[in-house]
Write an enzyme that holds these catalytic residues in place. Structure first.
Site, PDB file in Angstrom:
ATOM      1  N   LYS A 185     -10.048  -4.838   0.603  1.00 34.40           N
ATOM      2  CA  LYS A 185     -10.900  -5.984   1.423  1.00 34.40           C
ATOM      3  C   LYS A 185     -11.906  -5.844   1.732  1.00 34.40           C
ATOM      4  CE  LYS A 185      -7.083  -7.051   5.216  1.00 34.40           C
ATOM      5  NZ  LYS A 185      -6.952  -7.107   6.226  1.00 34.40           N
ATOM      6  N   THR A 200      -5.633  -8.724   1.635  1.00 31.92           N
ATOM      7  CA  THR A 200      -5.029  -7.562   2.103  1.00 31.92           C
ATOM      8  C   THR A 200      -5.293  -6.385   0.989  1.00 31.92           C
ATOM      9  OG1 THR A 200      -3.436  -7.138   3.495  1.00 31.92           O
ATOM     10  CG2 THR A 200      -2.995  -8.183   1.380  1.00 31.92           C
ATOM     11  N   GLY A 213       2.177  -6.465  15.063  1.00 34.77           N
ATOM     12  CA  GLY A 213       1.762  -6.692  14.070  1.00 34.77           C
ATOM     13  C   GLY A 213       1.165  -8.444  13.434  1.00 34.77           C
ATOM     14  N   THR A 254     -11.348  10.195   6.120  1.00 33.05           N
ATOM     15  CA  THR A 254     -12.302   9.915   5.472  1.00 33.05           C
ATOM     16  C   THR A 254     -14.139  10.023   6.560  1.00 33.05           C
ATOM     17  OG1 THR A 254     -12.058   9.385   3.567  1.00 33.05           O
ATOM     18  CG2 THR A 254     -13.838   9.448   3.547  1.00 33.05           C
ATOM     19  N   ALA A 301      -9.819  -3.967   7.403  1.00 30.82           N
ATOM     20  CA  ALA A 301      -9.361  -4.268   8.436  1.00 30.82           C
ATOM     21  C   ALA A 301      -9.487  -3.650   9.932  1.00 30.82           C
ATOM     22  CB  ALA A 301      -7.918  -4.228   8.266  1.00 30.82           C
TER      23      ALA A 301
END
Length: 262
Positions: A72, A68, A245, A159, A137
């Site tokens: 990732k 995580t 979540g 970004t 993710a």
């Protein structure tokens, strides 16, 4: 549960690691199934990731590991083989260690997220979606939303190069889906998703302009701890429906266990 020399080990690697809920879920799942498996949480800094994966590869009683934030995308290059989805998205969140020490990476975030929405009665097909983030993710969720049939998708990321790269990957896989790049304003979308780590720390800035949220929107998080992030608190104040979540993880646990061969 008794851990012995016969116990198969798996891990979750993250930085920070205090917020993870996967070990509790995997350990409970394996105990219920009568499997001699134990998962540990391991904090690994980004600079140390190659060394950490090298060490995990050498552990002969390791079944695999979950990956995580923030690893990732970086772990992709450390795997020997990738699933089709992981190769397309260039992100991995679960790795199986084979008996010969080779590592097979897969990505399950998107499937878990969409399943979590549906579990709460939110069908993404036909909805317009605004997604904050362009990392591992976010990439998985973007592809899963496209597969689920969202009407259009807006990508918002600090970004811009990462957003552009994700849009290009989506265009290859789903050429008929309208995908645009957006800023901090989530207006005009049915589904608003934070797929970044913003909200893990109390001092984090909000991932989007919450003053532009409206009561007809669903606002979803991928962060599990805290359960109610500043974004979700703000969304509630605006009258939005919120999606926590935890359903994303809950719907991934069995898939993760299968992916690691547990």
């Amino acid at each position: 549960m008794e851990i012995t020399g016969k116990t198969r080990i798996c891990a979750i690697i993250a930085d920070p690691v205090h917020h993870v809920k996967t070990p509790q879920g995997i350990n409970r799942l394996c105990q219920e199934a009568g499997k001699d498996v134990a998962m540990l949480a391991v904090q690994v800094a980004a600079a140390d990731l190659p060394d950490a994966v090298r060490g995990l590869r050498a552990m002969q009683n390791l079944a695999g590991f979950v990956v995580t934030v923030p690893h990732k995308t970086a772990v992709v290059k450390l795997c020997d083989e990738l699933s089709e989805d992981a190769a397309r998205m260039q992100a991995v969140n679960v790795v199986r260690r084979r008996p010969d020490g080779t590592l097979f990476g897969a990505i399950l975030d998107g499937k878990g997220f969409v399943a979590g929405l549906r579990e709460e009665g939110i069908e993404p097909a036909g909805l317009s979606a605004y997604l904050v983030g362009a990392g591992g993710a976010a990439s998985a969720i973007a592809h899963a939303l496209a597969e689920a049939g969202v009407s259009r998708l807006t990508l918002a990321n600090r970004t811009k190069e990462k957003s552009q790269a994700l849009r290009a990957r989506l265009a290859d896989a789903y050429p008929v889906l309208p995908v645009s790049l957006g800023g901090r304003d989530p207006q005009g979308h049915d589904l608003v998703i934070n797929a970044t780590s913003l909200g893990l720390k109390p001092e984090d800035p909000l991932p989007l302009d919450v003053t532009q949220l409206s009561a007809d929107q669903v606002v979803a998080e991928i962060i599990m701890d805290p359960a109610e992030t500043p974004l979700l608190k703000a969304a509630k104040r605006q009258g939005c429906t919120v999606q926590y979540g935890s359903p994303m993880l809950t719907n991934q646990l069995k898939l993760m266990a299968e992916a690691m061969g547990l």
